[in-house]
Design a protein around this motif. Structure first.
Motif, PDB file in Angstrom:
ATOM      1  N   SER A 102      -7.537  23.428   9.729  1.00  0.00           N
ATOM      2  CA  SER A 102      -8.249  24.598  10.260  1.00  0.00           C
ATOM      3  C   SER A 102      -8.263  24.589  11.788  1.00  0.00           C
ATOM      4  O   SER A 102      -8.201  25.651  12.424  1.00  0.00           O
ATOM      5  N   THR A 154     -18.743  31.059  13.618  1.00  0.00           N
ATOM      6  CA  THR A 154     -18.315  32.441  13.877  1.00  0.00           C
ATOM      7  C   THR A 154     -19.490  33.306  14.303  1.00  0.00           C
ATOM      8  O   THR A 154     -19.387  34.106  15.249  1.00  0.00           O
ATOM      9  N   ASP A 214      -4.788  25.773  12.933  1.00  0.00           N
ATOM     10  CA  ASP A 214      -4.687  27.220  12.705  1.00  0.00           C
ATOM     11  C   ASP A 214      -5.527  27.995  13.729  1.00  0.00           C
ATOM     12  O   ASP A 214      -5.134  29.096  14.154  1.00  0.00           O
ATOM     13  N   LEU A 215      -6.656  27.418  14.124  1.00  0.00           N
ATOM     14  CA  LEU A 215      -7.500  28.106  15.096  1.00  0.00           C
ATOM     15  C   LEU A 215      -6.841  28.138  16.477  1.00  0.00           C
ATOM     16  O   LEU A 215      -6.928  29.148  17.195  1.00  0.00           O
ATOM     17  N   ARG A 261     -13.758  28.585  18.948  1.00  0.00           N
ATOM     18  CA  ARG A 261     -14.321  29.822  18.384  1.00  0.00           C
ATOM     19  C   ARG A 261     -15.207  30.534  19.411  1.00  0.00           C
ATOM     20  O   ARG A 261     -15.206  31.773  19.493  1.00  0.00           O
ATOM     21  N   THR A 288      -2.244  33.534  19.606  1.00  0.00           N
ATOM     22  CA  THR A 288      -1.978  34.926  19.222  1.00  0.00           C
ATOM     23  C   THR A 288      -2.865  35.886  19.990  1.00  0.00           C
ATOM     24  O   THR A 288      -2.447  37.012  20.318  1.00  0.00           O
ATOM     25  N   MET A 289      -4.096  35.462  20.266  1.00  0.00           N
ATOM     26  CA  MET A 289      -4.999  36.322  21.037  1.00  0.00           C
ATOM     27  C   MET A 289      -4.528  36.452  22.485  1.00  0.00           C
ATOM     28  O   MET A 289      -4.664  37.513  23.099  1.00  0.00           O
ATOM     29  N   PRO A 323       0.608  38.272  21.537  1.00  0.00           N
ATOM     30  CA  PRO A 323       1.020  38.368  20.128  1.00  0.00           C
ATOM     31  C   PRO A 323       2.445  37.855  19.937  1.00  0.00           C
ATOM     32  O   PRO A 323       3.305  38.006  20.824  1.00  0.00           O
ATOM     33  N   MET A 326     -12.924  32.253  21.872  1.00  0.00           N
ATOM     34  CA  MET A 326     -12.316  33.443  21.261  1.00  0.00           C
ATOM     35  C   MET A 326     -13.322  34.579  21.145  1.00  0.00           C
ATOM     36  O   MET A 326     -12.953  35.756  21.249  1.00  0.00           O
ATOM     37  N   ILE A 381      -3.578  28.152  17.000  1.00  0.00           N
ATOM     38  CA  ILE A 381      -2.517  29.156  16.873  1.00  0.00           C
ATOM     39  C   ILE A 381      -3.102  30.558  16.949  1.00  0.00           C
ATOM     40  O   ILE A 381      -2.518  31.474  17.566  1.00  0.00           O
ATOM     41  N   GLU A 382      -4.265  30.745  16.347  1.00  0.00           N
ATOM     42  CA  GLU A 382      -4.920  32.054  16.437  1.00  0.00           C
ATOM     43  C   GLU A 382      -5.307  32.376  17.885  1.00  0.00           C
ATOM     44  O   GLU A 382      -5.238  33.528  18.317  1.00  0.00           O
ATOM     45  N   GLY A 383      -5.705  31.353  18.616  1.00  0.00           N
ATOM     46  CA  GLY A 383      -5.994  31.567  20.033  1.00  0.00           C
ATOM     47  C   GLY A 383      -4.756  31.941  20.826  1.00  0.00           C
ATOM     48  O   GLY A 383      -4.809  32.812  21.705  1.00  0.00           O
TER      49      GLY A 383
END
Length: 479
Positions: free
Chosen positions: A413, A332, A416-417, A379, A423-424, A427, A382, A419-421
């Protein structure tokens, strides 16, 4: 008495000037002006004589100021320059011409003698024996690359690289591994204190890689700074003060190349073994904090050293065996530093953004990459922004490659990462509506999801039609 008659006033006889009217007629005839009247010729002759007298008076003034009694051609040139007249070319004071006197013709004794410059006689034999002088080529302009992404091309137009007598890498490799602080380069040598890595016989002939010799105060500062930042140091206040000094002090420019090398060598030594422990994780955290502090110092010119800092950042971000307790924080922090680099230096280096994104995409979709490397690449994308995440996960099918390596129903993890991408990129809906496979439009969306994102992530997006359509509709073409 008879009055005497008044005497008639005799007109003053016209005194002929130095510049004759015949000379004016000769010049006029050379310019194809014929039949010039005597009045015009006389007026022109008088004006020429006045101009000559004016130039000679100015030249005599320069001669008197130079404390000379001989008038030279340089005085005439200066007089013409003062009078705003174009100078005479071909006459030099250090090589004055020699005039010869020719007697007048017997038939024209009134014309007076004639003065001329005798031409030099040139012998052809002497000219043929002399060495021929080759004329140089004319001045031309051409363009060439001074540097390409920080690397100077080896072309004749660029200056050659300065050879080094001592290889810094080999000198650091000779340092014993059990010495305290061995993962960091030593304090740079100075003129009054040689480096401990240099043999005793080479001390009289020291060769420093940089032109600037560090003062004793800067050397002491460098030693105290590196010792305060070492992981064995338990005093957190010293480490905080050292980072604050790197972030705010304005006199650290001479130390910048040494600090950049110190960071790079520390990252290489911490990641070299392949099995990292907690101490290595703390070392990498400190090095990332140092990079962030150097980039945050507005008084330092970090631009020439970006090509040396990027490998250290990518090594931490994409390494496959980081300490488990520090891996998420390290990746991060490295992603945030990449974002800071692009925000502040992308205008200075136009190719920096594409270079970073290309490296991260290779780490994401490269064959044989570990899951940790793919997680670090995601990461990093993102941290750069929405477009970078779209290029990596959707356009280059990074999500499909990750999904093919996951087990059905897996929750990790890395998943989940991703999926977070997503979402970015777009949404998800607050009230999701699933896609209907019986509908023709929804069926095409499902097919496109499986083709671009793979079956693993397509199953997770089928339950939200607006989210799936948003991710696919925002898929931009290649830049």
């Amino acid at each position: 008495m008879s009055k005497q008659a008044p005497k008639a006033r005799h007109a003053h006889a016209k005194v002929p000037g130095i510049y004759k009217t015949d000379s004016v007629r000769d010049v006029a005839e050379s310019l194809n002006i014929i039949n010039i009247s005597d009045i015009v010729a006389s007026a022109l002759a008088s004006d020429v004589e006045y101009r000559i007298q004016q130039v000679v008076e100015e030249a005599a003034r320069f001669m008197r100021h130079a404390k000379r009694t001989t008038l030279t051609t340089a005085d005439i040139d200066q007089a013409l320059r003062v009078l705003n007249i174009e100078p005479l070319y071909g006459h030099f004071p250090y090589n004055p011409p020699t005039f010869r006197r020719a007697l007048p013709f017997p038939q024209m004794q009134a014309a007076g003698p004639v003065y001329f410059i005798e031409d030099e006689e040139i012998e052809f034999d002497r000219v043929l024996r002399e060495e021929k002088v080759t004329l140089p080529k004319g001045v031309t302009w051409t363009a060439h690359w001074l540097a390409v992404e920080g690397v100077q091309p080896l072309i004749p137009e660029n200056p050659p690289a300065v050879p080094r007598e001592i290889d810094p890498e080999s000198a650091v490799a000779k340092q014993p591994s059990n010495a305290p602080g061995s993962i960091f380069p030593p304090t740079p040598p100075s003129s009054d204190r040689p480096s401990p890595l240099q043999p005793a016989k080479q001390q009289p002939q020291q060769h420093i890689a940089v032109k600037q010799v560090l003062s004793r105060e800067l050397q002491l500062y460098y030693t105290r700074l590196t010792s305060s930042l070492l992981p064995p140091t338990s005093d957190f206040s010293k480490r905080t003060a050292a980072l604050a000094s790197l972030r705010q002090d304005a006199g650290l420019s001479p130390l910048l190349p040494y600090l950049v090398r110190w960071v790079g060598q520390g990252v290489v030594d911490a990641l070299r073994s392949g099995s990292q422990n907690e101490n290595d994780g703390r070392v990498l955290e400190v090095l990332l904090d140092v990079i962030d502090a150097l980039l945050g110092n507005q008084t330092l010119g970090v631009e020439p050293y970006l090509h040396q800092l990027l490998p250290s950042i990518f090594s931490i971000l994409l390494h496959s065996a980081l300490p488990p307790s520090h891996a998420a924080h390290l990746r991060t922090a490295a992603a945030q530093i990449l974002s800071h680099l692009l925000t502040h230096y992308s205008t200075t280096y136009p190719g920096l953004s594409s270079r970073i994104v290309k490296t991260l995409i290779v780490g994401l979709i490269g064959e044989g990459k570990s899951r940790s490397t793919r997680e670090g690449a995601i990461r990093g994308l993102m941290g750069i922004g929405k477009e970078a995440v779209r290029q990596g996960l959707v356009k280059h099918q990074g999500a499909k490659i990750v999904g093919d390596e996951c087990m059905p129903g897996e929750s990790s993890s890395l998943v989940d990462l991703v999926i977070e991408g997503f979402t970015m990129i777009h949404p998800p809906s607050l009230r999701p509506t699933p896609l209907n496979p019986d509908s023709g439009a929804d069926a095409s969306i499902i097919e496109e999801l499986r083709a671009k994102l793979g079956n693993f992530f397509a199953e997770r997006l089928i339950g939200d039609s607006a989210w799936a359509r948003g991710i696919l509709s925002d898929d931009a073409p290649d830049a």
